[in-house]
Design an enzyme around this catalytic site. Sequence first.
Site, PDB file in Angstrom:
ATOM      1  CB  ALA A 162      -0.914   0.001   1.210  1.00 23.11           C
ATOM      2  CB  CYS A 163       2.641   3.147   2.177  1.00 19.44           C
ATOM      3  SG  CYS A 163       3.813   4.499   2.290  1.00 19.44           S
ATOM      4  N   PRO A 164       5.138   2.245   0.057  1.00 21.15           N
ATOM      5  CG  PRO A 164       7.235   2.566  -0.935  1.00 21.15           C
ATOM      6  CD  PRO A 164       6.517   1.750   0.086  1.00 21.15           C
ATOM      7  CE1 TYR A 179       5.586   9.542   0.873  1.00 19.40           C
ATOM      8  CE2 TYR A 179       3.626   8.285   0.321  1.00 19.40           C
ATOM      9  CZ  TYR A 179       4.772   8.451   1.082  1.00 19.40           C
ATOM     10  OH  TYR A 179       5.110   7.510   2.024  1.00 19.40           O
TER      11      TYR A 179
END
Lengths: 79, 394
Positions: A14-16, B192
């Site tokens: 999910a992240c990054p 980001y």
Amino acid sequence: MPENRLKVDARGIACPGPITELVKAYRNAKNGDIIEVMATDPGFKPDVEAWIKRTGNQLLELREEGGTYVAVIKVTAKK
Amino acid sequence: MKKRVVVIGGGAGGAILANNLPLEDFEVTVVDRSPYHYYWPWLLYVAFRGSRRPMRREIESLLKPGINFIQSGAQSVDLNNRKVVLEGGKTLDYDYLVIATGSRPTYEQIGGHEKAVEKYGDYHSTVENAERVWKSINSLKQGTFAVVVGGDPYRCPPSPLEGVFLAEEFFRSRGLRDRVRVVFAVPYPRPYPAEPMNEVVEPLLKERGVEYITFFTLDRIEDDRKVAVSMEGEELKYDALVVIPPHVGTDVKISPEDVLTTDRFIQADKYTNNIKGFDDAFVIGDASAVPVAKTGVTAHLQAEVVAKRLQGEDARNSGRTNCPFDLGYGLGTFVISDYRNPVVKLPPSRFSHMAKMLFAATYWDMVRYPELWNPIFEAYFDATEPAKLARIYV
């Protein structure tokens, strides 16, 4: 020169985000190589499409199978 | 008989794991090539605030009395025969092994990278290099200051933009903002990589006049011409340049070799941290190839899960991230997600910035005394579950 097929499993990130895994594989690839990325993040599909459009590499296939996206990319744009 | 646990690495993951094991049941040995444990997030403030605050402590001082510490690098690990060979030849046998060797920057993937770091510094490697960044931004009176994400993975997903935000604030506070351009280049489709957090930070970049270039995969740095060149031949002109270095995994020789990825991260179960195919060996933190951000909070939470599993409890990782994100001007946010929930759109606030600084202030105590801090963190993680926050911050 034989082409390499690089398989990238980015499911669950999910992240990054799965796009970072594609970028990593791209760095280590050369023109003619095939990168196959699997991802479950729904943002992956538009990201791959945008990435292909901007970098000029070739999208051979983008399919969805039971919640998993599979993108098959041919590296062609490296200078 | 006490179970023998060998922990390779005395950083956040290794030290927290060791301190969470009851010494009545376990004989714990931590090995590390360095005598020091570093609080890596502080490199950001050395680089962009000129901070001189010490950011390391002796590993031994952070471990509970009764834990053995051997200052030595591990040369090789034989998972099938449960042996760790140290540099110098000493062999350690174990009942359980935990690898917590972290990740390290590599300068071999990008042409001209090493020379650029010698000249301008970076903030993902050493204190000396972070001090070079501070010198670089102090000597730039006009022109372009560029931060470029050089490749994945790297420690701390927010860190590239944190550097950008703090640099922008620095140049503005010096009255140079109309003469210094701040440019940020990333290989991703947006500043980001995770979309929801991008929706929080991209407006701040626009508001503060930071330029950004997307889909820029750095190939080489030609410092004689002061340009960074992408793999497709696009050029970015700079006067000072900081590159976020791609990282690689462990340099310890591991057998069998097929547990390693090509960039030497160790493959493991994302819920239990068991090294692929081994129920008595684990990898935690940055050294692992599990699909979660490389950050201290991951190492911390995985250390707690493995400590519980060694004690017979069926604890499992949620994949939780909780990455503090300095947005400059006293503002902050956190990148919060887990395996089942996407990143939360947590808006910028002074409170989040304060929480980041409070954490930095209490870090050493938190590592040393888990019996005091575990309940506090548990309450925090429970109150800030991504599924709960997602209902508030839509």
